[in-house]
Motif scaffolding. Structure first.
Motif, short mmCIF file in Angstrom:
data_model
loop_
_atom_site.label_atom_id
_atom_site.label_comp_id
_atom_site.label_asym_id
_atom_site.label_seq_id
_atom_site.Cartn_x
_atom_site.Cartn_y
_atom_site.Cartn_z
N ASP A 52 37.13 37.63 43.30
CA ASP A 52 37.47 36.26 43.68
C ASP A 52 38.58 36.27 44.74
OD1 ASP A 52 39.43 37.13 41.96
OD2 ASP A 52 39.54 35.26 40.81
N ASP A 91 33.46 39.00 39.85
CA ASP A 91 34.51 38.22 39.19
C ASP A 91 33.99 36.85 38.78
OD1 ASP A 91 36.91 39.60 38.91
OD2 ASP A 91 37.69 38.99 40.89
N LYS A 121 33.46 40.42 35.52
CA LYS A 121 34.87 40.65 35.19
C LYS A 121 35.53 39.31 34.98
CE LYS A 121 38.08 42.31 38.35
NZ LYS A 121 39.09 41.24 38.35
MG LIG Z 1 39.83 39.02 41.06
#
Ligand SMILES: [Mg+2]
Ligand SMILES: Nc1nc(=O)c2c([nH]1)NC[C@@H]1CN(c3ccc(C(=O)N[C@@H](CCC(=O)O)C(=O)O)cc3)CN21
Ligand SMILES: CC(C)C(=O)C(=O)O
Length: 294
Positions: A52, A91, A121
């Motif tokens: 991200d 992410d 994640k």
């Molecule tokens: Mg990240």
């Protein structure tokens, strides 16, 4: 005798565990599009993360919190098309998993179905994160954890700064990592903690620990693609090492193109298309005569 080298095998979860057991360092890098994925593939890295952090590196936001699931799906799909061997982790963006276990599973499923992620994640090692990890794993999707500096909640942590620098804070990180491992995370990112703290936690963890700003003692390292290639704007974290100066090279290339256009030296003859002399002569005899309808 074969002229071509053997094809590199795709990274698997047991493969990563075997690398940890054999003390072979694991290489992870972020990627956000097709060309960065091709670079990661060509370099032979083990794991690629569609972070991200792309909110900042490729979308220009000033933090990671604004990126949406729809935007992350676009980035992840492009990366998927550039990869065949590294494990692809994506992410879960801020706001896409906090509300409930059901929301977390639904988001994780979208990254697997629509973008081809191998694993997801998510950040944090408290009760909320641990519950989301259990739910996503129960749905059959591998989860990587992330503790220490967790940028999605950086405001609550006092900004983008190192974590675990008191005994109490270090113990909390150790407990969070243990809780994520017990919940089933195959791997855990440990970000921005003193290397002595990381080293002290390592013996307590069976999961594959990937460090970023956690010193050399973790099972592997991750860096942001744009940071290691010198394409990040603004200041960088203490842990960044740059291996190229592509930001300056990109600006220089565009500048030389602009200079050529303004000087009339681009395009040159080699960039122009030929036409048969007879066709050209016929055309020049009456350039504006009505052409037959297509
Ligand atoms: Mg990240
Ligand atoms: N391009 C990029 N690379 C990253 O590694 C990254 C992002 N973006 N965005 C989200 C977070 C922010 N990151 C950071 C940023 C700074 C430090 C850092 O070393 N901070 C200093 C203090 C700076 C201050 O006090 O203002 C430190 O010594 O802790 C660490 C991680 C890591 N993540
Ligand atoms: C730096 C890594 C661990 C990350 O979460 C990201 O790039 O978003």
């Amino acid at each position: 005798m074969s002229a071509t080298p053997p094809a590199r095998r795709a990274t698997t979860l047991p493969g990563l565990a075997a690398m940890k057991a054999a003390d072979e360092k694991i290489v992870m890098v972020t990627a956000y599009d097709y060309p960065s994925a091709l670079a990661a593939e060509a370099a032979g890295v083990d794991v690629v993360l569609v972070g991200d952090s792309g909110a900042m590196t490729v979308l220009g936001h000033s933090s990671t919190v604004g990126v949406t699931v729809a935007e992350m799906l676009v980035l992840a799909g492009a990366v998927r098309r550039g990869l065949s061997t590294p494990l692809l982790v994506v992410d879960l963006p801020f706001g896409s998993y906090e509300t409930s276990d059901e929301q977390a599973v639904a988001t994780a499923v979208r990254f697997v179905k629509e973008a081809g992620a191998d694993a997801v994640k998510l950040e944090g090692g408290g009760a909320m994160s641990v519950s989301r990890v259990r739910a996503i794993i129960a749905a059959g999707i591998p989860v990587m954890g992330h503790v220490g500096l967790t940028p999605q909640t950086a405001t609550a942590l006092g900004g983008y700064r190192a974590q675990g620098r008191t005994a109490v804070a270090a113990r909390r990180i150790a407990q969070e990592a243990r809780a994520l491992e017990e919940a089933g995370c195959f791997s855990i990112v440990l970000e921005a903690v003193p290397s002595e703290v990381a080293d002290a936690i390592m013996p307590w963890l069976g999961a594959v620990v990937i460090g970023i700003g956690a010193g050399p003692g973790t099972d592997g390292q991750v860096l942001v693609f744009h940071d290691l290639l010198g394409m990040s704007s603004g200041g960088s974290a203490r842990f960044v090492k740059t291996y190229a100066d592509l930001g300056a090279q990109m600006a220089d290339g565009v500048r030389r193109y602009a200079d050529d256009v303004r000087a009339g030296t681009y395009p040159g003859p080699e960039h122009c298309y030929p036409i048969e002399p007879a066709e050209l002569a016929a055309f020049l005899a009456d350039p504006t005569r009505d052409a037959p309808a297509e």
